[in-house]
Design a protein around this motif. Structure first.
Motif, PDB file in Angstrom:
ATOM      1  N   MET A 270       0.806  -1.197   0.000  1.00  0.00           N
ATOM      2  CA  MET A 270       0.000   0.000   0.000  1.00  0.00           C
ATOM      3  C   MET A 270       0.848   1.258   0.000  1.00  0.00           C
ATOM      4  SD  MET A 270      -2.434   1.486   2.999  1.00  0.00           S
ATOM      5  CE  MET A 270      -0.932   1.952   3.841  1.00  0.00           C
ATOM      6  N   THR A 271       2.049   1.200   0.621  1.00  0.00           N
ATOM      7  CA  THR A 271       2.848   2.407   0.786  1.00  0.00           C
ATOM      8  C   THR A 271       4.173   2.259   0.097  1.00  0.00           C
ATOM      9  OG1 THR A 271       3.902   1.645   2.799  1.00  0.00           O
ATOM     10  CG2 THR A 271       1.807   2.804   3.046  1.00  0.00           C
ATOM     11  N   GLY A 272       4.717   3.415  -0.243  1.00  0.00           N
ATOM     12  CA  GLY A 272       6.095   3.459  -0.696  1.00  0.00           C
ATOM     13  C   GLY A 272       6.842   4.418   0.184  1.00  0.00           C
ATOM     14  N   HIS A 273       8.179   4.298   0.271  1.00  0.00           N
ATOM     15  CA  HIS A 273       8.968   5.122   1.178  1.00  0.00           C
ATOM     16  C   HIS A 273       9.959   5.954   0.377  1.00  0.00           C
ATOM     17  CE1 HIS A 273       7.534   3.126   4.864  1.00  0.00           C
ATOM     18  NE2 HIS A 273       7.530   2.041   4.117  1.00  0.00           N
TER      19      HIS A 273
ATOM     20  N   ARG B 108       6.790   9.979   3.381  1.00  0.00           N
ATOM     21  CA  ARG B 108       6.142   8.753   2.936  1.00  0.00           C
ATOM     22  C   ARG B 108       5.064   9.129   1.932  1.00  0.00           C
ATOM     23  NH1 ARG B 108       4.358   5.208   8.038  1.00  0.00           N
ATOM     24  NH2 ARG B 108       3.886   3.743   6.350  1.00  0.00           N
ATOM     25  N   THR B 109       4.936   8.311   0.902  1.00  0.00           N
ATOM     26  CA  THR B 109       3.926   8.549  -0.116  1.00  0.00           C
ATOM     27  C   THR B 109       2.969   7.367  -0.144  1.00  0.00           C
ATOM     28  OG1 THR B 109       5.475   9.831  -1.442  1.00  0.00           O
ATOM     29  CG2 THR B 109       3.509   9.006  -2.549  1.00  0.00           C
ATOM     30  N   PHE B 110       1.679   7.658  -0.007  1.00  0.00           N
ATOM     31  CA  PHE B 110       0.651   6.630   0.031  1.00  0.00           C
ATOM     32  C   PHE B 110      -0.142   6.663  -1.276  1.00  0.00           C
ATOM     33  CE2 PHE B 110       1.700   7.574   4.336  1.00  0.00           C
ATOM     34  CZ  PHE B 110       1.553   6.386   5.038  1.00  0.00           C
ATOM     35  N   ALA B 111      -0.283   5.525  -1.895  1.00  0.00           N
ATOM     36  CA  ALA B 111      -1.041   5.448  -3.137  1.00  0.00           C
ATOM     37  C   ALA B 111      -2.492   5.862  -2.901  1.00  0.00           C
ATOM     38  CB  ALA B 111      -0.988   4.023  -3.696  1.00  0.00           C
ATOM     39  N   ALA B 112      -3.133   6.350  -3.965  1.00  0.00           N
ATOM     40  CA  ALA B 112      -4.528   6.762  -3.858  1.00  0.00           C
ATOM     41  C   ALA B 112      -5.389   5.599  -3.374  1.00  0.00           C
ATOM     42  CB  ALA B 112      -5.028   7.276  -5.208  1.00  0.00           C
ATOM     43  N   LEU B 113      -6.298   5.887  -2.461  1.00  0.00           N
ATOM     44  CA  LEU B 113      -7.184   4.857  -1.931  1.00  0.00           C
ATOM     45  C   LEU B 113      -8.439   4.731  -2.796  1.00  0.00           C
ATOM     46  CD1 LEU B 113      -6.943   5.649   1.886  1.00  0.00           C
ATOM     47  CD2 LEU B 113      -5.791   3.836   0.635  1.00  0.00           C
ATOM     48  N   PRO B 114      -9.041   3.569  -2.824  1.00  0.00           N
ATOM     49  CA  PRO B 114     -10.276   3.402  -3.602  1.00  0.00           C
ATOM     50  C   PRO B 114     -11.422   4.154  -2.944  1.00  0.00           C
ATOM     51  CG  PRO B 114      -9.814   1.432  -2.317  1.00  0.00           C
ATOM     52  CD  PRO B 114      -8.615   2.324  -2.160  1.00  0.00           C
TER      53      PRO B 114
ATOM     54  N   ALA C  10     -11.586  10.625  -5.267  1.00  0.00           N
ATOM     55  CA  ALA C  10     -10.984  11.657  -6.110  1.00  0.00           C
ATOM     56  C   ALA C  10      -9.751  12.292  -5.491  1.00  0.00           C
ATOM     57  CB  ALA C  10     -12.021  12.746  -6.418  1.00  0.00           C
ATOM     58  N   VAL C  11      -9.210  11.698  -4.435  1.00  0.00           N
ATOM     59  CA  VAL C  11      -7.976  12.183  -3.821  1.00  0.00           C
ATOM     60  C   VAL C  11      -6.818  11.316  -4.320  1.00  0.00           C
ATOM     61  CG1 VAL C  11      -6.751  12.625  -1.661  1.00  0.00           C
ATOM     62  CG2 VAL C  11      -9.230  12.963  -1.781  1.00  0.00           C
ATOM     63  N   GLY C  12      -5.813  11.962  -4.888  1.00  0.00           N
ATOM     64  CA  GLY C  12      -4.679  11.217  -5.426  1.00  0.00           C
ATOM     65  C   GLY C  12      -3.733  10.734  -4.343  1.00  0.00           C
ATOM     66  N   ALA C  13      -2.524  10.347  -4.758  1.00  0.00           N
ATOM     67  CA  ALA C  13      -1.514   9.880  -3.810  1.00  0.00           C
ATOM     68  C   ALA C  13      -1.250  10.949  -2.758  1.00  0.00           C
ATOM     69  CB  ALA C  13      -0.224   9.536  -4.546  1.00  0.00           C
ATOM     70  N   VAL C  14      -1.109  10.524  -1.520  1.00  0.00           N
ATOM     71  CA  VAL C  14      -0.920  11.447  -0.402  1.00  0.00           C
ATOM     72  C   VAL C  14       0.541  11.401   0.035  1.00  0.00           C
ATOM     73  CG1 VAL C  14      -1.584  12.026   1.956  1.00  0.00           C
ATOM     74  CG2 VAL C  14      -3.301  11.138   0.357  1.00  0.00           C
ATOM     75  N   SER C  15       1.173  12.580   0.045  1.00  0.00           N
ATOM     76  CA  SER C  15       2.548  12.716   0.519  1.00  0.00           C
ATOM     77  C   SER C  15       2.522  13.236   1.953  1.00  0.00           C
ATOM     78  CB  SER C  15       3.321  13.686  -0.379  1.00  0.00           C
ATOM     79  OG  SER C  15       4.593  13.982   0.176  1.00  0.00           O
TER      80      SER C  15
ATOM     81  N   ILE D 276       0.937  17.655   4.812  1.00  0.00           N
ATOM     82  CA  ILE D 276       0.425  16.583   3.958  1.00  0.00           C
ATOM     83  C   ILE D 276      -0.044  17.218   2.654  1.00  0.00           C
ATOM     84  CG2 ILE D 276      -0.224  14.966   5.781  1.00  0.00           C
ATOM     85  CD1 ILE D 276      -3.041  16.062   5.677  1.00  0.00           C
ATOM     86  N   THR D 277       0.143  16.486   1.550  1.00  0.00           N
ATOM     87  CA  THR D 277      -0.139  17.049   0.225  1.00  0.00           C
ATOM     88  C   THR D 277      -0.784  15.985  -0.651  1.00  0.00           C
ATOM     89  OG1 THR D 277       1.829  18.441   0.423  1.00  0.00           O
ATOM     90  CG2 THR D 277       0.870  18.231  -1.772  1.00  0.00           C
ATOM     91  N   ALA D 278      -1.723  16.427  -1.501  1.00  0.00           N
ATOM     92  CA  ALA D 278      -2.320  15.530  -2.497  1.00  0.00           C
ATOM     93  C   ALA D 278      -2.947  16.378  -3.597  1.00  0.00           C
ATOM     94  CB  ALA D 278      -3.367  14.615  -1.868  1.00  0.00           C
ATOM     95  N   VAL D 279      -3.108  15.764  -4.753  1.00  0.00           N
ATOM     96  CA  VAL D 279      -3.860  16.384  -5.841  1.00  0.00           C
ATOM     97  C   VAL D 279      -5.290  15.865  -5.747  1.00  0.00           C
ATOM     98  CG1 VAL D 279      -4.141  16.560  -8.328  1.00  0.00           C
ATOM     99  CG2 VAL D 279      -1.843  16.641  -7.320  1.00  0.00           C
TER     100      VAL D 279
END
Length: 422
Positions: free
Chosen positions: A1-4, A10-16, A57-62, A68-71
């Motif tokens: 689910m996560t990447g480092h 940490r960057t988290f992939a967009a959730l469904p 509609a929230v993209g990957a979360v940094s 915290i940041t997201a598109v």
């Protein structure tokens, strides 16, 4: 689910898309959402953000220290960069927090199990360190130009609540310390040798007598003790007098020390930081307060008799006190009928809490709204907050702390009802 991207980000992939009404299932995730919902000036923007987040509609979360940041995409697919800022802890605050965690190994063990123990937050607060955000702590910034929380920053906060449910280290990273760095620091402190205190140096009696006419400087002001003192031991050979219960006396003395410590801490705070005092408790309410930490079943039974409650009712009352003090106890035991402006505000809050196609069926009775298709209920307190209740063995049990939003409170009640009861 996560990447480092290193330990500092940490960057988290967009959730469904989120199904159902609730975004947070843990108490710390709900506390995060309360910080958003309590501070937002426009409840419509909060509602819009909940709808955007639910649609996925929230993209990957940094996540990185302080931000915290997201598109986030609008319904028309317009993309906006949303940021939410949260103040980092200072180096001195981290030192105090880590020293405290080393002394209480259970805190570290809970974090490693991806749990946020309530006592960790309470112990940190007693040291002047607020881990969870409070009113106004979540600062929004969005390229849409809104100066307060907009639908994009609110959607980001709802998405982060889901991340916090899975991993409370996300919150600690926002506060300034990554998981690996934090655990290494804890390990170093645990292994550090304890320094022996130096032997006090004495003064020759003749020199002290010769300097007797010189007054020594006044001692420094004593520091606030870290924790309440222990009352004197009652273990004596003398038997207790008639009508004196040593267990009750020991408990009252310990509670008095705790209350004195709290009053001293409040007195040392700035006036704007002092909590409202709990005044005018009845004897029955005070019995509940004392029963919260009663160490002996026999003492608890006497407190139940003194408060006019049976043991089960006293247990429900002490649970309410732990979750919200005198106000929560009042909501548990008092049913009242809102009227006038109070009733109008309650109905407006209920109408705006859900989208029309997601609004649950609620049966109203006084200040209580009960879900028709679930063992869940929300109660309106006289201060305008909503309290979640679940049904358990034909009794209504307080399921969690209050919320300003009835949807958040009902979601907390439904989640609590869905969990296996022990």
């Amino acid at each position: 689910m996560t990447g480092h991207d290193g330990d500092a980000e940490r960057t988290f992939a967009a959730l469904p898309p989120a199904h159902g009404r609730g975004f947070a299932q843990t108490w710390w995730g709900l506390a995060w959402l309360r910080a958003l919902e309590d501070a937002a000036l426009d409840s419509g923007q909060v509602k819009s953000g909940r709808r955007i987040a639910r649609a996925g509609a929230v993209g990957a979360v940094s996540v990185r220290p302080g931000r915290i940041t997201a598109v986030v995409q609008d319904r028309d697919r317009t993309a906006h960069r949303a940021d939410v800022l949260l103040a980092e802890l200072s180096a001195e605050q981290w030192d105090r927090l880590l020293d405290m965690a080393v002394e209480r190994a259970g805190h570290v063990a809970a974090l490693l199990d991806r749990e946020m123990p309530p006592h960790l937050v309470e112990d940190a607060a007693s040291e002047g360190i607020e881990l969870l955000p409070g009113l106004g702590d979540l600062e929004p910034k969005c390229d849409c130009g809104a100066w307060d929380h907009c639908g994009h920053t609110a959607a980001l906060c709802y998405q982060v609540a889901r991340l916090l449910d899975q991993d409370p280290f996300v919150l600690l990273l926002m506060r300034g310390r990554g998981e690996h760095a934090l655990l290494e620091d804890l390990q170093d402190r645990s292994a550090a040798p304890v320094e022996e205190a130096p032997e006090p140096e004495g003064v020759d009696a003749a020199e002290a007598y010769a300097a007797g006419d010189i007054l020594p400087p006044l001692p420094e002001t004593a520091e606030m003790p870290e924790k309440p003192g222990s009352p004197p031991s009652l273990d004596t050979e003398a038997p207790p007098g008639p009508g004196v219960d040593p267990v009750a006396v020991r408990h009252l003395a310990a509670r008095t020390a705790v209350e004195a410590h709290r009053l001293l801490a409040d007195a040392l705070r700035r006036p704007s930081e002092r909590p409202a005092a709990v005044l005018g408790l009845t004897a029955a309410q005070d019995a509940v307060r004392l029963a919260v930490d009663a160490p002996d079943p026999a003492l608890t039974e006497r407190l139940a008799d003194g408060s006019g409650r049976d043991p089960q009712s006293l247990a429900e009352a002490t649970r309410a006190w732990r979750l919200g003090g005198a106000e929560a106890l009042s909501v548990l035991e008092e049913e009242w009928a809102p009227s006038g402006d109070t009733l109008a505000r309650a109905r407006a809050a209920l109408d705006s809490a859900w989208d029309e196609d997601e609004r649950p069926s609620l049966r109203a009775e006084g200040n209580r709204w009960t879900a028709v298709d679930a063992p869940a209920q929300v109660r309106l307190g006289r201060d305008g907050r909503w309290w979640p209740y679940r049904q358990e063995r034909e009794r209504w049990i307080l399921a969690g702390p209050a919320a300003l939003d009835p949807a958040t409170a009902l979601s907390s009640a439904e989640l609590s009802s869905a969990e296996p009861q022990r």
